[in-house]
Design a protein around this motif. Structure first.
Motif, PDB file in Angstrom:
ATOM      1  N   MET A 165       0.829  -1.202   0.000  1.00 38.20           N
ATOM      2  CA  MET A 165       0.000   0.000   0.000  1.00 38.20           C
ATOM      3  C   MET A 165       0.867   1.256   0.000  1.00 38.20           C
ATOM      4  O   MET A 165       0.576   2.232  -0.697  1.00 38.20           O
ATOM      5  N   ARG A 168       2.416   1.802  -3.453  1.00 40.00           N
ATOM      6  CA  ARG A 168       1.449   2.214  -4.463  1.00 40.00           C
ATOM      7  C   ARG A 168       0.749   3.522  -4.101  1.00 40.00           C
ATOM      8  O   ARG A 168      -0.009   4.063  -4.899  1.00 40.00           O
ATOM      9  N   ASP A 170      -1.535   3.619  -1.894  1.00 44.86           N
ATOM     10  CA  ASP A 170      -2.874   3.046  -2.016  1.00 44.86           C
ATOM     11  C   ASP A 170      -3.550   2.973  -0.643  1.00 44.86           C
ATOM     12  O   ASP A 170      -3.834   1.896  -0.136  1.00 44.86           O
ATOM     13  N   GLN A 174      -7.836   6.832  -0.377  1.00 46.68           N
ATOM     14  CA  GLN A 174      -7.832   6.819  -1.837  1.00 46.68           C
ATOM     15  C   GLN A 174      -8.882   5.854  -2.375  1.00 46.68           C
ATOM     16  O   GLN A 174      -9.590   6.158  -3.343  1.00 46.68           O
ATOM     17  N   MET A 175      -8.957   4.665  -1.745  1.00 45.92           N
ATOM     18  CA  MET A 175      -9.956   3.684  -2.197  1.00 45.92           C
ATOM     19  C   MET A 175     -11.369   4.212  -1.961  1.00 45.92           C
ATOM     20  O   MET A 175     -12.258   4.024  -2.787  1.00 45.92           O
ATOM     21  N   GLU A 229     -10.561  -0.859  -7.419  1.00 45.28           N
ATOM     22  CA  GLU A 229      -9.368  -1.158  -8.196  1.00 45.28           C
ATOM     23  C   GLU A 229      -8.803   0.065  -8.898  1.00 45.28           C
ATOM     24  O   GLU A 229      -7.592   0.261  -8.961  1.00 45.28           O
ATOM     25  N   SER A 234      -5.256  -2.483  -7.212  1.00 46.92           N
ATOM     26  CA  SER A 234      -5.176  -2.056  -5.822  1.00 46.92           C
ATOM     27  C   SER A 234      -4.561  -3.161  -4.982  1.00 46.92           C
ATOM     28  O   SER A 234      -4.574  -4.337  -5.352  1.00 46.92           O
ATOM     29  N   THR A 235      -4.029  -2.771  -3.833  1.00 43.40           N
ATOM     30  CA  THR A 235      -3.524  -3.758  -2.881  1.00 43.40           C
ATOM     31  C   THR A 235      -4.654  -4.664  -2.415  1.00 43.40           C
ATOM     32  O   THR A 235      -4.487  -5.882  -2.309  1.00 43.40           O
TER      33      THR A 235
END
Length: 296
Positions: A165, A168, A170, A174-175, A229, A234-235
């Motif tokens: 994460m 990235r 991530d 963000q998600m 995604e 995505s992680t």
């Protein structure tokens, strides 16, 4: 008002607020890949002859290569809260595999004790118990028996997940922003979700109405996962899937022929693509299990 009633109301308000927030934001949607467009359905609401919803169902989809007789991989869809009968049926299904790969972000080789991890008094635990009671369902980790020898941990460790994460960029914010952009919780299907939630809370058949309401949101699991995604994966989904399929490759190399992959149904559009492109397998058949009874 009892503690349980307060928790139920709090959950409803969170759901209601999330609905309004997510519907208010419009950003670029993520397109399906060519393989994902041909992927089987892994979660659905089944309707009776009168067109009324009677079950939330998850799929067991078998993948095989005619050139490798006797070798197959089943994607066994999971929802993390469900009926007791659903988990009982899964426990019987799992006895038929040489290896059953399962998800849990935990150190390599983690084996979940029978009855699930030790309970604690945390806020998360309280929220989970409130959801379980509100819907009249059971928890996967408490009802699935992970102790048989054919069960194989196939997921990231917490350290691997945190490192991926960070690399990235991530994070969960963000998600969540991607979910907002895609409108994960939709004010659609001809129903005002806020009104439906309030009506369900005060109805005599509250559990049934709440189950139907949550099931209607889960029915678009594929779109929700594409939102998480984003364009670059995505992680939470693609990277954990990659880890799981490293384990799958090793099990096949070790001579295992009947393999099940027991993961949340939202992971399976990406897993379908990997099985087709990287393993040369194609879907052969689909069976459906009733995860939630939507009639009572």
């Amino acid at each position: 008002m009892s503690v349980r009633s307060k928790l139920t109301l709090l959950l409803a308000l969170i759901f209601q607020f999330s609905s309004a927030l997510l519907a208010a934001r419009a950003e670029e949607a993520t397109e399906k890949s060519a393989e994902e467009k041909t992927a089987p359905t892994f979660l659905r609401i089944h309707e009776n002859a009168s067109g009324k919803p009677d079950a939330l169902q998850t799929a067991i989809v078998r993948y095989a290569d005619p050139q490798q007789p006797g070798v197959y991989v089943d994607l066994v869809g999971a929802v993390h809260i469900g009926e007791q009968a659903y988990y009982d049926q899964l426990n019987e299904e799992f006895k038929n595999y040489d290896a059953l790969l399962y998800e849990i972000v935990a150190p390599k080789g983690t084996r979940i004790p029978k009855g699930g991890p030790k309970k604690n008094g945390s806020a998360v635990s309280g929220l989970q118990n409130g959801m379980k009671d509100m819907l009249g369902l059971e928890f996967q980790l408490e009802q699935i028996d992970y102790t048989p020898q054919n069960f194989v941990h196939a997921d990231m460790s917490p350290e691997e997940m945190a490192a991926d994460m960070a690399e990235r960029g991530d994070g969960f914010l963000q998600m969540f922003a991607r979910l907002m952009g895609a409108g994960m919780v939709q004010q659609t299907k001809g129903e005002d979700m806020n009104a439906a939630m309030l009506m369900a809370l005060f109805a005599d058949d509250r559990q049934l109405r709440m189950k139907r309401l949550f099931a209607s949101q889960m029915d678009d699991m594929e779109g929700q996962m594409r939102a998480i995604e984003g364009k670059n994966g995505s992680t939470l989904i693609s990277q954990r899937n990659a880890k799981a399929f490293q384990v799958l490759r090793q099990e096949l190399n070790d001579g295992k022929k009947k393999i099940g992959v027991f993961y949340g149904a939202g992971h399976f559009a990406d897993m379908h693509r990997r099985l087709v492109e990287d393993f040369g397998l194609q879907p052969q058949s689909t069976r459906w299990l009733n995860a939630w009874d939507l009639t009572k």
